[in-house]
Design an enzyme around this catalytic site. Sequence first.
Site, PDB file in Angstrom:
ATOM      1  N   GLY A  20     141.567  70.373   6.205  1.00 51.27           N
ATOM      2  CA  GLY A  20     142.551  71.470   6.200  1.00 51.27           C
ATOM      3  C   GLY A  20     142.302  72.446   7.331  1.00 51.27           C
TER       4      GLY A  20
ATOM      5  N   ASP B 138     142.306  63.032  11.321  1.00 46.76           N
ATOM      6  CA  ASP B 138     142.825  64.405  11.171  1.00 46.76           C
ATOM      7  C   ASP B 138     143.254  64.971  12.519  1.00 46.76           C
ATOM      8  OD1 ASP B 138     139.883  64.155  11.326  1.00 46.76           O
ATOM      9  OD2 ASP B 138     139.938  66.314  11.642  1.00 46.76           O
TER      10      ASP B 138
HETATM   11  P1  AMP Z   1     137.916  69.909  14.450  1.00 48.97           P
HETATM   12  O1  AMP Z   1     136.574  69.411  14.822  1.00 48.97           O
HETATM   13  O2  AMP Z   1     138.381  71.063  15.298  1.00 48.97           O
HETATM   14  O3  AMP Z   1     138.943  68.839  14.336  1.00 48.97           O
HETATM   15  O4  AMP Z   1     137.758  70.564  13.013  1.00 48.97           O
HETATM   16  C1  AMP Z   1     137.393  69.832  11.866  1.00 48.97           C
HETATM   17  C2  AMP Z   1     137.552  70.694  10.650  1.00 48.97           C
HETATM   18  O5  AMP Z   1     136.654  71.807  10.698  1.00 48.97           O
HETATM   19  C3  AMP Z   1     138.926  71.288  10.481  1.00 48.97           C
HETATM   20  O6  AMP Z   1     139.191  71.343   9.104  1.00 48.97           O
HETATM   21  C4  AMP Z   1     138.766  72.670  11.060  1.00 48.97           C
HETATM   22  O7  AMP Z   1     139.716  73.580  10.583  1.00 48.97           O
HETATM   23  C5  AMP Z   1     137.374  73.020  10.597  1.00 48.97           C
HETATM   24  N1  AMP Z   1     136.741  74.041  11.454  1.00 48.97           N
HETATM   25  C6  AMP Z   1     136.308  73.882  12.717  1.00 48.97           C
HETATM   26  N2  AMP Z   1     135.776  75.018  13.189  1.00 48.97           N
HETATM   27  C7  AMP Z   1     135.877  75.941  12.208  1.00 48.97           C
HETATM   28  C8  AMP Z   1     135.504  77.326  12.072  1.00 48.97           C
HETATM   29  N3  AMP Z   1     134.907  77.985  13.059  1.00 48.97           N
HETATM   30  N4  AMP Z   1     135.773  77.930  10.904  1.00 48.97           N
HETATM   31  C9  AMP Z   1     136.369  77.270   9.896  1.00 48.97           C
HETATM   32  N5  AMP Z   1     136.725  75.982   9.948  1.00 48.97           N
HETATM   33  C10 AMP Z   1     136.495  75.311  11.090  1.00 48.97           C
HETATM   34 MG    MG Z   2     140.845  68.932  14.519  1.00 44.79          MG
END
Ligand code: AMP
Ligand code: MG
Length: 489
Positions: free
Chosen positions: A85, A247
């Site tokens: 999410g 995702d």
């Molecule tokens: P990503 O690696 O950007 O695809 O992120 C994977 C998951 O981690 C997703 O659900 C993001 O919303 C969550 N996420 C990444 N960085 C953060 C953060 N600093 N705070 C909260 N959620 C995060």
């Molecule tokens: Mg992502």
Amino acid sequence: MLSFDNTYARLPERFYARVAPTLVSDPRVVRVNRPLAEMLGVSPEALGSTAGASVLAGNDIPPGAEPIALAYAGHQFGEFVPQLGDGRAILLGEVIGTDGRRRDVQLKGAGRTPFSRGGDGRAALGPVLREYLVSEAMAALGVPTTRALAVATTGERVLREAALPGAILARVAASHLRVGTFEFFAARHDREALLALTAHALARHYPGALGTGNDALALLERVIEAQAGLVAGWLGVGFVHGVMNTDNTAISGETLDYGPCAFLDAYDPKTKFSSIDHGGRYAFGNQPRIAQWNMARFAETLLGLIADDEDEAVRLATERLTRFPALFEAAHLRVLRAKLGLVREEPDDRALAQDLLDRLAQHQVDYTSFFRRLCASAVDPSADAEVLALFAEPDAFRTWAETWRRRLARDPIAADARASAMRRANPAFIPRNHRVEEAIEAAVRLGDFGPFHRLADVLARPYDDQPDHANLAAPPGPEQGVYRTFCGT
Ligand code: AMP
Ligand code: MG
């Protein structure tokens, strides 16, 4: 300001969480993407004003916005995670542009949401600038992608390996629907949600495929086509996504999530940049296979909708999935033909291209410089000197070029027309990793946004020679190479 027309927020409540951005102390706009703002029907001046900064940083919710964080799941490096999410991105809503297209406007780094798990909901300035530069370069290169509308700093620090300046990216996308969105509901055996999601996705992204009598199968088919074309586009410009988790696989067929991504300098299909991609799962040359794997995960979520009889559903889905390699090959061959300046189609074209790619890999030739210089060689063999300068062993190019020139001679096109078509297929500028890093360093360490703005301006016209900025086109020197990138968290 932005004029919203929201549809996702009309879907059932379990598709998202209503959540407002968290206030920040000192929002300031770093850059507004003028052409994109205009396309969204909002004045760039308004976005760049103090009032605009409040909106872009999430301090002020504009009329018509309905802030939500979307629910999704996903396979990360092959492992299923039933709940991810939007942990730090908040969707303000949808805007219909002057081109009639509907787009999401999302604030990435806007604070914690019910999906944040351990995260702080924030983004550091470096990764935000990186996403701005690379996603806008992709758009200008002609590869489907989410866009960057603006960057705002928050006036706050975020704690990563050090305390870093915080920022928010206003991201624009055809939608933020992912394979992982379908996986979220499939894992919960929520058939009703899958039906609603399928109808929404098909109407929004592939309206031409409505009315076949099998929406789920039609959607699967279209997404497979879109992903095959997308990855061919990536290979054409030398892009390594780096984190092709489900995702991060958009249903729209846009490139989504610019975390550890980077562009090739020297051509090598084994290239990977991400510090966490130990096995090279997401290496450059592996991307078509991974996209197909992701499509198999997508197909699994739709089986229950494709047919009541499970065997029949599997048969239909498998039949679509097995088309992926041929779809990708056809799209890739179109890209390669354009890069080589080939107009007609001949059966040996793939072999000619592969022979070249093998040589580029063997001699570690810079991918972008090679093809850009080849444009001049197509008109005038005396320009070969520039191409040869990229090879330690000149024969490696010469022997290939003989076959290529014989092939060109069979094409019915004037040399000048060919060269200008080639210059539209072979960029002079890509977001070279060492230049991206340099621009980020200057901004984060010194508060100097000059290199960032200059790079963004140049990358907006990647197919134009811009002699004043030749240093931004050049590959890294031996000390400048960047071999590791990190997820944008
Ligand atoms: P990503 O690696 O950007 O695809 O992120 C994977 C998951 O981690 C997703 O659900 C993001 O919303 C969550 N996420 C990444 N960085 C953060 C953060 N600093 N705070 C909260 N959620 C995060
Ligand atoms: Mg992502």
